[in-house]
Design a protein around this motif. Structure first.
Motif, PDB file in Angstrom:
ATOM      1  N   GLU A 289      -2.019  -1.989  -4.090  1.00 55.58           N
ATOM      2  CA  GLU A 289      -2.785  -1.214  -3.986  1.00 55.58           C
ATOM      3  C   GLU A 289      -2.335   0.167  -3.731  1.00 55.58           C
ATOM      4  OE1 GLU A 289      -5.592  -2.033  -0.779  1.00 55.58           O
ATOM      5  OE2 GLU A 289      -7.054  -2.764  -1.986  1.00 55.58           O
TER       6      GLU A 289
ATOM      7  N   HIS B   4       0.456   5.622  -0.597  1.00 56.38           N
ATOM      8  CA  HIS B   4      -0.273   6.534  -0.527  1.00 56.38           C
ATOM      9  C   HIS B   4       0.103   7.744  -1.019  1.00 56.38           C
ATOM     10  CE1 HIS B   4      -3.453   8.888   1.324  1.00 56.38           C
ATOM     11  NE2 HIS B   4      -2.713   9.974   1.611  1.00 56.38           N
TER      12      HIS B   4
ATOM     13  N   SER C 101      -3.392   3.991  -2.212  1.00 54.88           N
ATOM     14  CA  SER C 101      -4.579   4.998  -1.497  1.00 54.88           C
ATOM     15  C   SER C 101      -4.233   6.279  -1.923  1.00 54.88           C
ATOM     16  CB  SER C 101      -4.352   4.597  -0.025  1.00 54.88           C
ATOM     17  OG  SER C 101      -3.397   5.170   0.499  1.00 54.88           O
TER      18      SER C 101
ATOM     19  N   THR D  16      -9.127   3.706  -2.567  1.00 56.09           N
ATOM     20  CA  THR D  16      -7.864   3.085  -3.145  1.00 56.09           C
ATOM     21  C   THR D  16      -8.137   2.543  -4.600  1.00 56.09           C
ATOM     22  OG1 THR D  16      -9.110   0.970  -2.519  1.00 56.09           O
ATOM     23  CG2 THR D  16      -7.435   1.907  -0.822  1.00 56.09           C
TER      24      THR D  16
ATOM     25  N   LEU E 297       0.849  -1.140   0.101  1.00 56.37           N
ATOM     26  CA  LEU E 297      -0.074   0.016   0.021  1.00 56.37           C
ATOM     27  C   LEU E 297       0.674   1.226   0.012  1.00 56.37           C
ATOM     28  CD1 LEU E 297      -3.166   0.277   0.038  1.00 56.37           C
ATOM     29  CD2 LEU E 297      -3.071   0.809   2.473  1.00 56.37           C
TER      30      LEU E 297
ATOM     31  N   ARG F  57      -6.498  -0.587  -7.277  1.00 60.42           N
ATOM     32  CA  ARG F  57      -5.591  -1.911  -7.223  1.00 60.42           C
ATOM     33  C   ARG F  57      -5.313  -1.918  -8.625  1.00 60.42           C
ATOM     34  NH1 ARG F  57      -6.977  -6.821  -8.369  1.00 60.42           N
ATOM     35  NH2 ARG F  57      -9.063  -6.468  -8.079  1.00 60.42           N
TER      36      ARG F  57
END
Length: 436
Positions: free
Chosen positions: A121, A29, A123, A113, A27, A115
């Motif tokens: 993923e 961001h 965000s 999010t 993840l 994908r």
């Protein structure tokens, strides 16, 4: 052995990522995530870099090459080369902005999010959707495999645009057929531009007398804006071009050089045309990722406010270009005008203020009518002409051809993609002395 073991452990730790992360869902961001690296995505990422700083912006785009697609009309007619239309994505990506070289698989606006196809993923705090639309050659029976045969091309795809030029060069005698599908399309003028250029090429090479030039369109009109349609009908009559309205291409029998059309006013009634050259405009539809997400309207297009390009239900999501349901023609010129509006909208939203700059639906379609003339159609949401120059743009002009072929590509690479060109609005005011 110890060194090898520690290297192996290090590699495993790296792949595993920090505690709580899995290697397939790493993840990351970003304050501003842009999905799509076409004209809308690249130009907005350049603007967002200036607004938020490069380290806060990321672009998700799988393609290694970026193409200036409006020039493909001229590539299909032999007036420009395909290589001149492309540059590496790396060269147009704003420096310092993170380029995620993957395809978007899924957008989840409820969890903020995205994908990607490699399972990662990402965000975001804010999202700009610039995913364009989908070409659907497969919705015509016999395609895309029909392109393996000669005498058939399409200016809408990098794989098939040079086939158009080959078919035009190889033309001997018979029907040259041009089509417009029964779906929304990008650059609605392009399907007939190649017809005018083909007519000009066949005249230049002495083959026009042996050619029947046929334009079969699903539309009930030649062009959606009456002022320009009137001029185009004059050209059609002068040059002896055959226009058939409400005819939709449903099948191509490339081995027999036959195209099958359905009469949309009499469903089920079909007509078979033999061709010596066929230019196919494919059916088009919404981007499949958008269509499969909560961001879509009933028809599958990104559901944005037509005044400010903010999503109707998710205020931290914005859209631009062909993927949206904005009720205007899908063109590069529309994207340019939209970048200025969207930039203003986002700037206001970041300050918790109400967006106040309104998009009038400005779009433009340079209708190429020969190798040195263009009718420059410009109009708004209401289908009213919104012309930049204080002249009648419904007339064929050499200056406008020069603008289409030479000025606009320069403006695209050095202005729009760098976030420095937001359409001709300010110039229009200047040329019209402040009047619309």
């Amino acid at each position: 052995a110890v060194r090898l073991f520690s290297l192996l452990i290090g590699r495993m730790m790296q792949e595993a990522g920090p505690p709580g992360w899995t290697s397939t869902a790493c993840l990351r961001h970003y304050k501003m995530l842009v999905v799509g690296g076409g004209s809308g995505g690249i130009s907005m990422s350049a603007r967002m870099k200036r607004m938020l700083g490069a380290e806060n912006v990321a672009v998700v785009e799988p393609s290694e090459m970026h193409y200036y697609q409006p020039i493909w009309t001229l590539v299909g007619a032999g007036a420009k080369t395909l290589t001149s239309s492309g540059r590496s994505t790396a060269s147009v990506m704003p420096s310092g902005v993170k380029w995620v070289k993957s395809k978007v698989q899924e957008i989840n606006p409820d969890t903020n999010t995205v994908r990607t196809d490699d399972g990662n993923e990402i965000s975001y705090e804010y999202l700009i959707v610039a995913l364009g639309l989908q070409l659907h050659f497969e919705k015509i029976k016999g395609l895309p495999e029909g392109f393996e045969h000669p005498k058939i091309g399409s200016n809408y795809s990098v794989q098939t645009v040079e086939k158009t030029w080959k078919a035009l060069q190889d033309f001997k005698e018979g029907n040259a057929v041009f089509t417009f599908p029964n779906t929304p399309v990008k650059c609605a003028g392009a399907p007939q531009k190649i017809m005018y250029l083909s007519d000009a090429f066949l005249r230049k090479t002495g083959k026009r007398a042996k050619a029947n030039i046929i334009y079969n369109t699903s539309l009930p009109v030649l062009f959606g804006i009456k002022k320009y349609a009137d001029s185009l009908w004059d050209i059609v009559k002068q040059r002896d071009l055959q226009v058939n309205l409400r005819q939709n291409l449903i099948e191509v029998r490339a081995d027999k050089q036959e195209a099958v059309f359905e009469n949309l006013d009499k469903p089920g009634e079909t007509k078979v045309l033999e061709y010596e050259m066929l230019h196919v405009t494919p059916p088009m539809g919404p981007n499949l990722v958008v269509q499969g997400s909560p961001l879509a309207d009933e028809a599958g297009w990104l559901d944005v406010n037509k005044d400010n390009l903010q999503h109707k239900r998710y205020p931290n999501v914005f859209g631009i270009g062909d993927c949206t349901n904005l009720p205007t023609a899908k063109t590069g010129a529309a994207v340019a005008a939209q970048t200025a509006i969207l930039n203003s909208t986002i700037s206001k939203v970041l300050k918790n203020e109400k967006p106040d700059k309104i998009y009038d639906g400005y779009t433009s379609c340079p209708l190429v009518t020969s190798y040195n003339t263009v009718i420059l159609a410009e109009f708004d949401y209401n289908g009213q002409p919104l012309e930049t120059f204080p002249i009648n743009q419904a007339k064929e002009r050499r200056t406008m051809y020069h603008m289409k072929a030479d000025v606009m590509p320069h403006l695209y690479w050095h202005g729009l993609l760098r976030g420095l060109w937001g359409g001709p609005g300010p110039y229009r005011k200047l040329f019209h002395l402040g009047m619309k």
